[in-house]
Design a protein around this motif. Structure first.
Motif, mmCIF file in Angstrom:
data_model
loop_
_atom_site.group_PDB
_atom_site.id
_atom_site.type_symbol
_atom_site.label_atom_id
_atom_site.label_comp_id
_atom_site.label_asym_id
_atom_site.label_seq_id
_atom_site.Cartn_x
_atom_site.Cartn_y
_atom_site.Cartn_z
ATOM 1 N N ALA A 164 43.806 97.104 51.919
ATOM 2 C CA ALA A 164 42.629 97.109 53.264
ATOM 3 C C ALA A 164 41.523 97.354 53.085
ATOM 4 N N LEU A 165 41.003 97.354 52.486
ATOM 5 C CA LEU A 165 39.458 97.272 52.595
ATOM 6 C C LEU A 165 38.660 95.878 52.556
ATOM 7 N N LEU A 166 39.788 94.769 51.944
ATOM 8 C CA LEU A 166 39.441 93.438 52.105
ATOM 9 C C LEU A 166 39.676 93.061 53.197
ATOM 10 N N ALA A 167 40.814 93.617 54.425
ATOM 11 C CA ALA A 167 40.909 93.105 55.464
ATOM 12 C C ALA A 167 39.346 94.113 56.375
ATOM 13 N N GLU A 168 39.222 94.907 55.770
ATOM 14 C CA GLU A 168 38.136 96.116 56.838
ATOM 15 C C GLU A 168 36.225 94.775 55.917
ATOM 16 N N GLN A 169 36.835 93.722 55.543
ATOM 17 C CA GLN A 169 35.622 93.144 55.247
ATOM 18 C C GLN A 169 35.744 91.924 56.481
ATOM 19 N N GLY A 170 36.771 91.662 57.041
ATOM 20 C CA GLY A 170 37.189 90.554 57.650
ATOM 21 C C GLY A 170 38.000 89.910 57.112
ATOM 22 N N HIS A 171 38.682 89.982 55.884
ATOM 23 C CA HIS A 171 39.373 88.783 54.791
ATOM 24 C C HIS A 171 40.921 88.710 55.435
ATOM 25 N N ARG A 172 41.089 87.707 55.832
ATOM 26 C CA ARG A 172 42.616 87.845 55.475
ATOM 27 C C ARG A 172 43.331 88.266 54.690
ATOM 28 N N VAL A 173 44.628 88.985 54.951
ATOM 29 C CA VAL A 173 45.110 90.068 53.476
ATOM 30 C C VAL A 173 46.879 89.235 53.747
ATOM 31 N N LEU A 174 47.057 88.901 52.750
ATOM 32 C CA LEU A 174 48.876 89.352 52.744
ATOM 33 C C LEU A 174 48.898 90.189 51.333
ATOM 34 N N LEU A 175 50.051 91.146 51.722
ATOM 35 C CA LEU A 175 50.618 92.317 51.016
ATOM 36 C C LEU A 175 52.200 91.455 50.548
ATOM 37 N N PHE A 176 52.659 91.716 49.363
ATOM 38 C CA PHE A 176 53.627 90.516 48.809
ATOM 39 C C PHE A 176 54.546 91.890 48.367
ATOM 40 N N ASP A 177 55.680 92.321 48.456
ATOM 41 C CA ASP A 177 56.623 93.254 48.419
ATOM 42 C C ASP A 177 57.576 92.698 47.225
ATOM 43 N N LEU A 178 57.441 92.756 45.875
ATOM 44 C CA LEU A 178 58.149 92.481 45.017
ATOM 45 C C LEU A 178 59.242 93.252 44.039
ATOM 46 N N ASP A 179 59.157 94.665 44.674
ATOM 47 C CA ASP A 179 59.999 95.474 43.638
ATOM 48 C C ASP A 179 61.005 95.592 45.177
ATOM 49 N N PRO A 180 62.258 95.616 43.943
ATOM 50 C CA PRO A 180 63.347 96.228 44.802
ATOM 51 C C PRO A 180 63.432 97.488 45.529
ATOM 52 N N GLN A 181 63.006 98.482 45.028
ATOM 53 C CA GLN A 181 62.532 99.749 45.281
ATOM 54 C C GLN A 181 62.085 100.344 46.822
ATOM 55 N N GLY A 182 60.877 98.375 46.676
ATOM 56 C CA GLY A 182 60.338 99.382 48.308
ATOM 57 C C GLY A 182 59.841 99.913 48.659
ATOM 58 N N SER A 183 58.102 100.594 47.464
ATOM 59 C CA SER A 183 58.347 101.159 47.865
ATOM 60 C C SER A 183 57.173 101.181 48.764
ATOM 61 N N LEU A 184 56.224 99.906 49.110
ATOM 62 C CA LEU A 184 54.909 98.759 49.360
ATOM 63 C C LEU A 184 55.898 99.008 51.069
ATOM 64 N N THR A 185 57.158 98.669 50.628
ATOM 65 C CA THR A 185 57.942 98.267 51.961
ATOM 66 C C THR A 185 57.802 99.989 53.186
ATOM 67 N N SER A 186 58.368 100.349 52.240
ATOM 68 C CA SER A 186 58.437 102.318 52.250
ATOM 69 C C SER A 186 57.254 102.409 53.117
ATOM 70 N N TYR A 187 56.087 102.203 52.256
ATOM 71 C CA TYR A 187 54.828 102.724 52.947
ATOM 72 C C TYR A 187 54.244 102.254 54.016
ATOM 73 N N PHE A 188 54.812 101.775 55.134
ATOM 74 C CA PHE A 188 54.599 100.707 56.220
ATOM 75 C C PHE A 188 55.608 101.824 57.214
ATOM 76 N N GLY A 189 56.788 101.707 56.844
ATOM 77 C CA GLY A 189 57.729 102.429 57.720
ATOM 78 C C GLY A 189 58.893 102.082 58.154
ATOM 79 N N HIS A 190 59.358 100.725 56.694
ATOM 80 C CA HIS A 190 60.345 99.857 56.622
ATOM 81 C C HIS A 190 61.909 100.388 55.985
ATOM 82 N N ASN A 191 62.620 100.487 56.159
ATOM 83 C CA ASN A 191 63.649 100.868 54.640
ATOM 84 C C ASN A 191 63.822 99.492 54.001
ATOM 85 N N PRO A 192 63.956 99.450 53.357
ATOM 86 C CA PRO A 192 64.152 97.972 52.391
ATOM 87 C C PRO A 192 65.705 98.129 51.734
#
Length: 256
Positions: free
Chosen positions: A24-52
């Motif tokens: 988020a800090l990188l994006a706020e600086q104007g950078h184009r950012v891609l997050l890549f969730d490789l954890d089967p538990q999907g914590s990053l995916t769940s963080y943004f409201g999606h069900n793994p």
């Protein structure tokens, strides 16, 4: 594109929080950012409201194409987050089956590298959230990254986990015949407890040259941000957690 993997073979050390906060800090600086969730538990995916368990397209799709990633698969997999300029490739729980089903297939260790190669001109930074187990997913993240961030909770049990992680890094790098720049990031630091203070001191003694000079503090605002599906800088940019991650990013970007 700059590719950073956030990894530790111990769970609960702040990997996902670090991915979201730094992204988020990188994006706020104007950078184009891609997050890549490789954890089967999907914590990053769940963080943004999606069900793994239910998400229709995920990183699993990339592996099912045996390293050959059609453009339509990529376009289906990438989704937006709550942060402008920051997208995500989510995880599904099906990723947990990869070890059994495809780990022996040729090219499975380079799926993430091939994916990012196709997106190289579309993003400035990619941050990879990894599972806490050594296997094809962690191998993929290490093969793809140029910088490795290793969050470590400042409590004694975490020291053994870090030792395993450092050994894994060395093993993978030997097999790939390359070096990777890694930095240990002390997390959940509580200056009120002797356990935190002593663990931080031990980390600095044992990992001199590879440890960040500061630490991410315990901050309830980080938990609040997670609950709301926001980055800490969106929720309260003056909080202790937000200021700490801002300082960490400056270090990673060589700005201090």
């Amino acid at each position: 594109m700059h590719v950073w993997s956030i990894a530790n073979q111990k769970g609960g050390v702040g990997k996902t929080t670090s991915v979201v906060s730094l992204g988020a800090l990188l994006a706020e600086q104007g950078h184009r950012v891609l997050l890549f969730d490789l954890d089967p538990q999907g914590s990053l995916t769940s963080y943004f409201g999606h069900n793994p368990d239910e998400i229709p397209h995920s990183a699993f799709d990339l592996f099912m194409n045996q390293g050959k990633i059609p453009d339509d698969v990529l376009s289906n997999v990438i989704i937006k987050t709550t942060v402008d300029g920051m997208n995500m490739i989510p995880a599904s729980t099906a990723l947990a089956t990869l070890e059994r089903n495809v780990s022996q297939q040729e090219g499975m260790g380079l799926v993430v590298s091939k994916t990012l190669a196709k997106l190289w001109d579309d993003y400035d930074y990619a941050l990879i959230d990894t599972p806490p187990l050594l296997g094809v997913l962690l191998i993929n993240s290490l093969a793809a990254c140029k910088k490795l961030l290793v969050p470590v909770q400042t409590e004694f049990l975490a020291l053994k986990g870090l030792e395993r992680m450092v050994n894994t890094i060395a093993m993978v790098m030997r097999s790939q015949k390359r070096d990777v720049d890694y930095i240990v990031i002390p997390t959940m630091f509580d200056r009120r407890t002797q356990a935190s203070i002593k663990t931080l001191k031990t980390l600095r003694e044992q990992h001199e040259g590879h440890i960040w000079h500061s630490a991410i503090p315990v901050d309830t605002k980080l938990r609040d941000a997670s609950r709301e599906g926001k980055a800490i800088s969106q929720l309260d940019h003056n909080s202790r957690g937000a200021r700490a991650y801002s300082l960490l990013l400056k270090t990673l970007l060589g700005q201090e």
